[in-house]
Design an enzyme around this catalytic site. Sequence first.
Site, PDB file in Angstrom:
ATOM      1  N   LYS A 174     -14.693  -8.060  -8.684  1.00  0.00           N
ATOM      2  CA  LYS A 174     -13.825  -8.907  -9.507  1.00  0.00           C
ATOM      3  C   LYS A 174     -13.239 -10.053  -8.682  1.00  0.00           C
ATOM      4  O   LYS A 174     -13.244 -11.211  -9.112  1.00  0.00           O
ATOM      5  CB  LYS A 174     -12.696  -8.036 -10.060  1.00  0.00           C
ATOM      6  CG  LYS A 174     -11.874  -8.677 -11.151  1.00  0.00           C
ATOM      7  CD  LYS A 174     -10.842  -7.667 -11.642  1.00  0.00           C
ATOM      8  CE  LYS A 174     -10.125  -8.137 -12.886  1.00  0.00           C
ATOM      9  NZ  LYS A 174      -9.211  -7.101 -13.403  1.00  0.00           N
ATOM     10  N   ASP A 175     -12.736  -9.716  -7.469  1.00  0.00           N
ATOM     11  CA  ASP A 175     -12.157 -10.753  -6.616  1.00  0.00           C
ATOM     12  C   ASP A 175     -13.207 -11.748  -6.150  1.00  0.00           C
ATOM     13  O   ASP A 175     -12.919 -12.935  -6.000  1.00  0.00           O
ATOM     14  CB  ASP A 175     -11.434 -10.133  -5.412  1.00  0.00           C
ATOM     15  CG  ASP A 175     -10.099  -9.497  -5.819  1.00  0.00           C
ATOM     16  OD1 ASP A 175      -9.733  -9.611  -6.999  1.00  0.00           O
ATOM     17  OD2 ASP A 175      -9.438  -8.899  -4.949  1.00  0.00           O
ATOM     18  N   HIS A 200       0.807  -1.221   0.000  1.00  0.00           N
ATOM     19  CA  HIS A 200       0.000   0.000   0.000  1.00  0.00           C
ATOM     20  C   HIS A 200       0.841   1.273   0.000  1.00  0.00           C
ATOM     21  O   HIS A 200       0.295   2.343  -0.205  1.00  0.00           O
ATOM     22  CB  HIS A 200      -0.987  -0.044   1.175  1.00  0.00           C
ATOM     23  CG  HIS A 200      -2.137  -0.945   0.904  1.00  0.00           C
ATOM     24  ND1 HIS A 200      -3.431  -0.625   1.204  1.00  0.00           N
ATOM     25  CD2 HIS A 200      -2.184  -2.163   0.320  1.00  0.00           C
ATOM     26  CE1 HIS A 200      -4.226  -1.614   0.836  1.00  0.00           C
ATOM     27  NE2 HIS A 200      -3.491  -2.565   0.301  1.00  0.00           N
ATOM     28  N   SER A 233      -0.195  -0.858  -6.207  1.00  0.00           N
ATOM     29  CA  SER A 233      -0.001  -2.044  -7.040  1.00  0.00           C
ATOM     30  C   SER A 233       0.752  -1.690  -8.311  1.00  0.00           C
ATOM     31  O   SER A 233       0.568  -0.614  -8.884  1.00  0.00           O
ATOM     32  CB  SER A 233      -1.360  -2.639  -7.415  1.00  0.00           C
ATOM     33  OG  SER A 233      -2.078  -2.981  -6.270  1.00  0.00           O
ATOM     34  N   GLU A 251       5.937 -33.877  -1.613  1.00  0.00           N
ATOM     35  CA  GLU A 251       4.726 -33.301  -2.189  1.00  0.00           C
ATOM     36  C   GLU A 251       5.063 -32.540  -3.466  1.00  0.00           C
ATOM     37  O   GLU A 251       6.183 -32.046  -3.619  1.00  0.00           O
ATOM     38  CB  GLU A 251       4.083 -32.347  -1.176  1.00  0.00           C
ATOM     39  CG  GLU A 251       3.480 -33.063  -0.003  1.00  0.00           C
ATOM     40  CD  GLU A 251       2.145 -33.673  -0.364  1.00  0.00           C
ATOM     41  OE1 GLU A 251       1.107 -33.113  -0.030  1.00  0.00           O
ATOM     42  OE2 GLU A 251       2.135 -34.755  -0.999  1.00  0.00           O
TER      43      GLU A 251
END
Lengths: 408, 269
Positions: free
Chosen positions: A244-245, A216, A220, A288
């Site tokens: 959107k998320d 922040h 971004s 894994e």
Amino acid sequence: MHSTRPFEPKNGFVKWFDRQLPLFSVLHGALVSYPTPKNLNYWWSFGSLAALMLGVQIITGIILAMHYTPHTAMAFASVEHIMRDVNYGWLLRYVHANGASFFFIVVYIHIFRGLYYGSYKAPRELLWMLGLVIYLLMMATAFMGYVLPWGQMSFWGATVITNLFSAIPFIGTDLVTLLWGGFSVDNPTLNRFFSLHFLLPFVIAGVAILHIWALHIPGSNNPLGIDVKGPQDQIDFHPYHTAKDAFMVSLLLLVFFAMVFFAPNTLGHPDNYIQADPLVTPAHIVPEWYYLPFYAILRSIPDKLLGVVAMFAAILILFALPWLDRCKVRSGTFRPIFKQFYWLLVIDVIVLGVVGAKPAEGVWLIVGRIATAYYFFHFLILLPILSKVEKTRPLPESISQAVLAKHA
Amino acid sequence: MNNKNILAGIALIAGVAVSSMAFAATNGEKPVHPKQGWPHEKVIGAHYDRQAAQRGFQIYREACHSCHSLNFVSFRQLEGIGFSEPEIKAIAASFTVMGEPDMETGDVKERPGQPFDYIPSTFANPEAAAASNNGAIPPDLSLMVKARPGGASYLYSILTGYREPTAEELKHVPGGKIPDGGHFNPYKAGHVIAMPPPLMDGLITYTEGQPPATVEQMAYDVSTFLAWAAEPKLEQRKSMGFVVVVFLLILTGLLFWSYKRISKQVLGH
């Protein structure tokens, strides 16, 4: 970063609370008025998705811990108790086991998004490095979590991986004894792994908060990789990104739950449904899937110590990435040669993953060595040279101009 | 074709070549299990064949239980393959289990099983199991179907796969011959299995109205039973999964539509 919408609460309690502790202001700034570049694509949703998966893992993990017993004689049976007797225990366990894999899938996409769009470059080096710290913590947490069911792969995976530390000169053997709490992987090992597996997710959550905080400050990055010039380039987080998320969360859950309900054991190893037996070694000890590329690097080096060094270096090298790639242009979109090698790196890592699942012999050893060599070549030699010699394409004037041109 | 495309082409070919090699390697090593139409492996409407599973329990009890334990299955759980409460009480009572210490003397006595008891093992401890079986402990069968690649089909293949090896197959057996106490089975890793063929035609007497007890039928039945024993919540899982996936399909569609609407409002496109 300046919000276009200052926080002005109407509720009296919120006003009173926020004056003394600006918690609501902070949340409002992060989830409502956080100004983001207008041109973010779907790949930018994977940060939110990673946070979601962390939450899923912590919640299911806490409930599983209420029913699990960290003791070598009872751990395996307590997992079966969860699967058979605990109400929806099978669902909790399958969500948690597959949730680890999906957390890694989401985080790998998130990392490779950053690699393509140059999100690690100034002014976001610290943000990138905090992300890598989260990734390292995830690897440690997932490794210890996989030991808890005390199946054959749990036990032998733990034995192989902890033994790696014995390669460290002088202190190696003592360090392994300390890790084990004894002279082999046994009950003290299981106990401390359970304790740390419970602790580390909260450390991850803490570093994730720092990661978001560090995000922040500069704001971004974006697919064009150019700086925001003013409010015309930006849009508030809410309602655009919340909508959107939310869509992306639902899409992720769709794939995730399809896996949980219809193929919950696909990503696991059948041998882990056999209780740990220190006297019987499985034919192939395979970690894994999310460790496989690094496992391939480890085994491609004939020397144990150098193999361990190479494996850790493969991750640690990423901390130096902001200084290895000094190209001023961030986004791969405007770097024609970088772009090609980026995809070669993606294929290289996938190849390493395939090699990691195979026995280290014959053609796999050769493929593994070539892929390992390319991995280090890419970061240590190619990127520094490219950032000097590559002729980048011209950057657009501004984000809003590019967006307008695209939708004209 | 310019340089970029050539580079991308090489990368793609390399990737495809490596992944196809991966496939070739896995297919060459192990024989393919005969495909079984297991009703529990269906995506929609998955269920255990109750009749087969109940017959399978009978086979487990009469043919497997003398060597193999089933530690994670309790009598009460048998409700899951359609046994009624009185049937479960009768089944439990027909087994003898170690009881609780006597309140007066502290002696532990054997007693008939109760629905809450777990199916008791024939052997008191792993050492006793090893002593009766040439030193090899017969594995517990509770999770066998999940502990082997191929699941129920693997088990079926093992049970029906016993035969004499061909000269060519014998070459692949370590040492070139079947060791004493070993048996050839092409589905077992290494092709040699310690367990003698456990089934033969007519070994079990099924109750009236059931299919003839051929090796294939019994292998199918006991594999169904053990598939249930390994994953008793499978039916609940898959039926709930269907609802969850349909719900999420609709929700994802709605959320996409609302995202697009909001995008049009705030971004103009």
